[in-house]
Write a protein that holds these residues in place. Structure first.
Motif, PDB file in Angstrom:
ATOM      1  N   CYS A  54       0.836  -1.198   0.000  1.00 17.00           N
ATOM      2  CA  CYS A  54       0.000   0.000   0.000  1.00 17.00           C
ATOM      3  C   CYS A  54       0.873   1.251   0.000  1.00 17.00           C
ATOM      4  O   CYS A  54       2.089   1.187   0.215  1.00 17.00           O
ATOM      5  N   ASN A 112      -4.740   2.950   3.163  1.00 19.12           N
ATOM      6  CA  ASN A 112      -6.165   2.712   3.349  1.00 19.12           C
ATOM      7  C   ASN A 112      -6.420   1.632   4.394  1.00 19.12           C
ATOM      8  O   ASN A 112      -5.629   0.698   4.554  1.00 19.12           O
ATOM      9  N   ALA A 152      -6.220  -2.263   3.517  1.00 12.53           N
ATOM     10  CA  ALA A 152      -5.742  -2.260   2.129  1.00 12.53           C
ATOM     11  C   ALA A 152      -5.330  -3.650   1.680  1.00 12.53           C
ATOM     12  O   ALA A 152      -5.514  -4.022   0.517  1.00 12.53           O
ATOM     13  N   ARG A 188     -12.512   5.607   7.220  1.00 12.45           N
ATOM     14  CA  ARG A 188     -11.396   6.286   6.575  1.00 12.45           C
ATOM     15  C   ARG A 188     -10.225   6.351   7.563  1.00 12.45           C
ATOM     16  O   ARG A 188     -10.431   6.602   8.747  1.00 12.45           O
ATOM     17  N   ASP A 235      -3.882  -1.433   7.993  1.00 13.88           N
ATOM     18  CA  ASP A 235      -3.829  -1.764   6.564  1.00 13.88           C
ATOM     19  C   ASP A 235      -3.404  -3.220   6.339  1.00 13.88           C
ATOM     20  O   ASP A 235      -3.718  -3.810   5.316  1.00 13.88           O
ATOM     21  N   PRO A 250      -4.051   5.723  -1.687  1.00 16.64           N
ATOM     22  CA  PRO A 250      -5.060   6.475  -0.926  1.00 16.64           C
ATOM     23  C   PRO A 250      -6.116   7.054  -1.860  1.00 16.64           C
ATOM     24  O   PRO A 250      -5.870   7.273  -3.051  1.00 16.64           O
ATOM     25  N   LYS A 251      -7.273   7.334  -1.307  1.00 21.31           N
ATOM     26  CA  LYS A 251      -8.385   7.820  -2.119  1.00 21.31           C
ATOM     27  C   LYS A 251      -8.392   9.341  -2.255  1.00 21.31           C
ATOM     28  O   LYS A 251      -9.231   9.895  -2.975  1.00 21.31           O
TER      29      LYS A 251
END
Length: 662
Positions: A425, A440, A443, A459, A498, A629-630
C-alpha cells in the motif's frame, strides 16, 4: 357376417393406394431425393455478409440460490449460443471472437471454443475472447464446397450472471472479431439475437509472416511454452520454458502447478523439483496397475496436481537434476529491464502415460495452469494452445535448427488486485501540509482481524508524518494527540490497520516554477528481508519530466516513458525486515526502510502538483500493484491567511510613511 369380412379386407387392400393419393408431395420428395422436412432458413444477416459473420443468441435463464430481493445481487444461470462463419474469400487463421459481457457473467463451460483469458469457470465481467478448440481456423466456402464444419463454429455457452428482470437472458454489450486487420461495425440487436458482419480493412498491411499450421504465438505478461522433445510409446520428454515479458512483472520463489487429465505422472525432473512425493498415489491408480514392476518410490511425483518449484542456486551444477541453462535461481524471475539473465526459467520432465495413450504421437498437455510467488502480482493463466514447434540450436554446434515434436503455449497475464486484497500500500504526505495520509484501512485485507474492535470501513486517521515510522499498534496515542491539536474528530471505534507487509510513502518535497521533487520511502513490515527489490511509479504526464533519482538506480519505462522504474544500487538492494527497537521493553519495532529523492522538470506548464499531478496514478512493488489512498493532501492556506492577517498593519506602515514623506 361373411359379407362384413369381405368389405374389411377390401378396405385394408385400398389403404396403401389411398395413402399414395392423399400424400403426393411425400412420394415426389422420395422420388427426387429431397428432404421432406423444411430446412432452417439462414439468418438474413448471414446471407448478406461478405466477410466474417458473427451472432450471439440468448437462451433462457433460471434463478439460482440463494434467492434475494436485491435484483442486482440475484444470481441466474443462463445458456447462449454464439456462431462465427467465414462468408468471405479469405481464410481466417486463429479466429478470436470477443464477447463484451456486462452483467458480471461467469462462464462455466463452452463447447467448440475456449477462453484465451483463462480456464473455466472464468469471471467475464469485463468480457472475454473465445478462440477455436479444436477448430482454430475458418476456411472459405469456396475451397470446402460449403462444408459448415470447416467454415464455421458454434459455441454453446453456459454460465452465471447477476441482475436483470424476467426470464430472458440479457445480451452482451458487443461482439466483434479482434484479429488484426479486421473491422466490425456496431452489432445489431433484435429480440434475443445480436449479429454483426466484420470485413477486412483494405488499408491494413499485414506483416509478412511465415505460414503456420497452428495458432500464432500470443504475447502476455508471462509466457510458458510446453515442448515435447522426445517421444516413446509409453512416455515422453518435455521441456517447460517460462519467460517474464512484462517490464513490471516479477516472481520470487515461484510455484507452478497444473492438472493431468489422462492419468499421467512425472517420472523424473531436471532443473526443478516437486514439493510433494507420495508413491501411494500411483500405486492405487491406473498407473500402478499398468506399470506393475515400476519402483514408484523413485518417481518424482504421482500427484494429479503437482506443485513444481525451482531449484536453489547451489544445485545448478548437480549432474542428476541440474546442468540446464536458465535453471536453478531459487524461483526468481525478474523483468528483462532489471536483469535479462534472470527473466527466463527452464526445466525438463519425463512424463509417463497410461492406456489408451500408448502411442508415440499421443500427447495431451496438462490443463489448469497456475503460477504464483511471494509478494508478487497475481497471474491468470489461459489454456494451453497448440502452436508451431519451437526451434532450438542444434546440440552438435552446427548452424542448424532442431525442432520440438509438438509445442503448446500458455499465456499468463497480471490481474489487478481487488479492493482490500493487495499485498502492498501507499501513503501520501507533502511539504505544504502537516498531516500524512496513511494507507487505506484494510488495504491488504482484514480477514484475520477482529472487526468488533475496529472499523474495517472507516477512513484512516490523519497522522503526523513521523507516525508512519512506527507499527500500526503504536500509533493510537500519536493519532489522538494529533487529532486534538488539529481540532479533528476522534472516533470511539478506530479504523482497522492496513495489514500490508510492504508500504511506500510518497512525499512531495518541493514545487517551484520549472521543476519539483518527491521523496519515496520503502518500508518492510515483515520478518523476512526482500532481496533484489524494485518499485515502479506511474506519474502520468508528470513522469515525462523525470530527471534523476539520487539513492537508487532509476529509468523510465518505454514506450510511454511516464512510469519511473527504480531499484537499489549494487550492494544496497537488500530491504531488511522488521527489527526490535533499541530498548525492546519500551521502544516499538522498527521496519526496514530505504529512501531516495527524485527530481523532475516541468516540461508541461499545465502541471498542478498539489492538485494531483505530483502524486502517482499507479505504484508497483516487485510487480505487485499497491493500493493508493483515495485523496491527496490539501494545500494549506496558513501562509495565505497569515499574510491577510498582517495586511492592515502593512497598510498602516505604508500610509504613515507616505504621510511623513509628503
Amino acid at each position: 357376417m361373411n359379407i362384413r369380412y369381405v368389405h374389411l379386407n377390401l378396405l385394408l387392400l385400398l389403404l396403401p393406394i389411398l395413402n399414395l393419393l392423399l400424400s403426393p408431395t411425400s412420394t415426389l420428395a422420395q422420388d427426387y431425393g429431397e428432404d421432406a422436412e423444411k430446412k432452417d432458413t439462414p439468418p438474413p444477416g448471414l446471407a448478406r455478409c461478405n466477410g466474417v459473420y458473427m451472432s450471439y443468441n440468448s437462451g433462457g435463464r433460471e434463478k439460482l440460490y440463494p434467492r434475494t430481493n436485491n435484483v442486482t445481487a440475484q444470481a441466474w444461470s443462463f445458456k447462449a449460443t454464439a456462431m462465427i462463419v467465414n462468408t468471405g474469400t479469405e481464410e481466417v487463421k486463429g479466429w478470436e471472437m470477443f464477447v463484451g459481457y456486462r452483467h458480471r457473467e461467469i462462464i462455466v463451460s463452452a463447447t467448440g471454443a475456449v477462453s484465451s483469458d483463462g480456464d473455466f469457470p472464468y469471471d467475464a465481467s469485463n468480457g472475454t475472447t473465445f478462440i477455436g478448440s479444436p477448430n482454430t481456423d475458418l476456411k472459405t466456402s469456396i475451397e470446402t464446397a460449403g462444408d459448415l464444419t470447416q467454415i464455421s463454429t458454434n459455441i454453446e455457452i453456459t454460465g452465471t450472471l447477476f441482475g436483470g428482470r424476467g426470464t430472458a437472458t440479457p445480451l452482451p454489450r458487443t461482439i466483434k472479431l479482434v484479429n488484426d486487420g479486421w473491422e466490425c461495425p456496431a452489432a445489431n440487436s433484435k429480440g434475443g439475437t445480436m449479429q454483426v458482419c466484420c470485413k477486412r480493412n483494405p488499408k491494413f498491411k499485414a506483416k509478412e509472416k511465415k505460414k503456420s499450421k497452428f495458432m500464432r504465438r500470443r504475447h502476455g505478461d508471462l509466457n510458458i511454452i510446453y515442448d515435447v522433445l522426445q517421444a516413446y510409446t509409453s512416455n515422453y520428454m518435455a521441456q517447460v520454458t517460462i519467460d517474464n515479458d512484462s517490464p513490471l512483472g516479477r516472481l520470487d520463489h515461484w510455484n507452478l502447478t497444473w492438472e493431468w487429465m489422462r492419468g499421467e505422472f512425472i517420472h523424473s525432473l531436471r532443473g526443478a523439483y516437486s514439493a510433494e512425493k507420495n508413491p501411494s498415489e500411483c500405486l492405487h491408480s491406473k498407473a500402478g496397475q499398468f506399470y506393475a514392476d515400476l519402483d514408484f518410490s523413485q518417481v518424482a511425483t504421482c500427484q494429479k496436481k503437482p506443485i513444481i518449484k525451482d531449484l536453489p542456486a547451489e544445485r545448478k551444477d548437480d549432474k542428476l537434476i541440474g546442468k540446464l541453462p536458465f535453471c536453478c535461481k531459487n524461483g526468481t524471475l525478474l523483468p528483462d529491464l532489471m536483469d535479462s539473465s534472470k527473466s527466463r526459467a527452464i526445466f525438463q520432465l519425463q512424463v509417463y502415460k497410461v492406456p489408451p495413450d500408448q502411442n508415440r504421437t499421443a500427447f495431451f498437455p496438462p490443463q489448469h495452469w497456475k503460477i504464483d510467488g511471494i509478494v508478487n502480482p497475481q497471474y491468470k493463466c489461459g489454456t494451453p494452445i497448440r502452436v508451431d514447434p519451437t526451434g532450438f540450436p542444434d546440440p552438435s554446434g552446427l548452424q542448424a535448427t532442431t525442432y520440438a515434436i509438438a509445442s503448446w503455449q500458455i499465456v499468463c497475464n497480471i490481474t489487478k488486485p481487488k479492493p482490500k486484497a493487495a499485498r502492498c500500500c501507499v501513503s501520501y504526505s507533502a511539504f505544504y501540509n502537516d498531516s500524512a495520509i496513511p494507507c487505506n484501512t484494510c488495504a491488504c485485507g482484514c480477514g484475520d482481524i477482529d472487526t468488533d474492535t475496529c472499523n474495517a470501513n472507516a477512513r484512516p486517521l490523519l497522522l503526523p508524518p513521523d507516525s508512519l515510522l512506527v507499527p500500526f499498534e503504536n500509533r493510537t496515542l500519536k493519532a489522538k494527540v494529533w487529532a486534538k491539536r488539529k481540532h479533528m474528530a476522534f472516533p470511539k471505534k478506530l479504523p482497522c490497520p492496513d495489514n500490508c507487509g510492504i508500504s511506500l510513502n510518497w512525499h512531495v518535497n518541493s514545487d517551484y516554477a520549472d521543476g519539483w521533487s518527491a521523496r519515496v520511502t520503502l518500508f518492510n513490515w515483515g520478518a523476512n528481508a526482500v532481496e533484489d527489490w524494485f518499485a515502479a511509479v506511474d506519474l502520468g504526464k508528470a513522469g515525462l519530466g523525470y530527471e534523476n533519482v539520487y539513492s537508487f538506480n532509476g529509468t523510465r519505462v518505454p514506450p510511454k516513458n511516464q512510469t519511473i522504474f527504480f531499484q537499489g544500487v549494487r550492494g544496497m538492494n537488500y530491504l531488511i525486515g522488521l527489527t526490535n527497537g533499541s530498548n525492546p521493553a519500551r521502544d516499538p519495532q522498527v521496519p526496514g526502510k530505504m529512501q531516495s529523492v527524485i527530481s523532475f522538470k516541468k516540461h508541461l506548464g499545465s502541471l498542478n502538483i498539489p492538485r494531483g499531478d505530483g502524486f502517482p496514478k499507479r505504484v508497483f512493488f516487485n510487480g505487485e500493484e499497491c493500493e493508493l489512498p483515495k485523496y491527496f493532501p490539501k494545500k494549506s492556506s496558513v501562509k495565505r491567511l497569515s499574510c491577510i492577517r498582517f495586511l492592515p498593519s502593512i497598510l498602516l506602515v505604508i500610509t504613515t510613511f507616505l504621510s511623513d514623506r509628503f
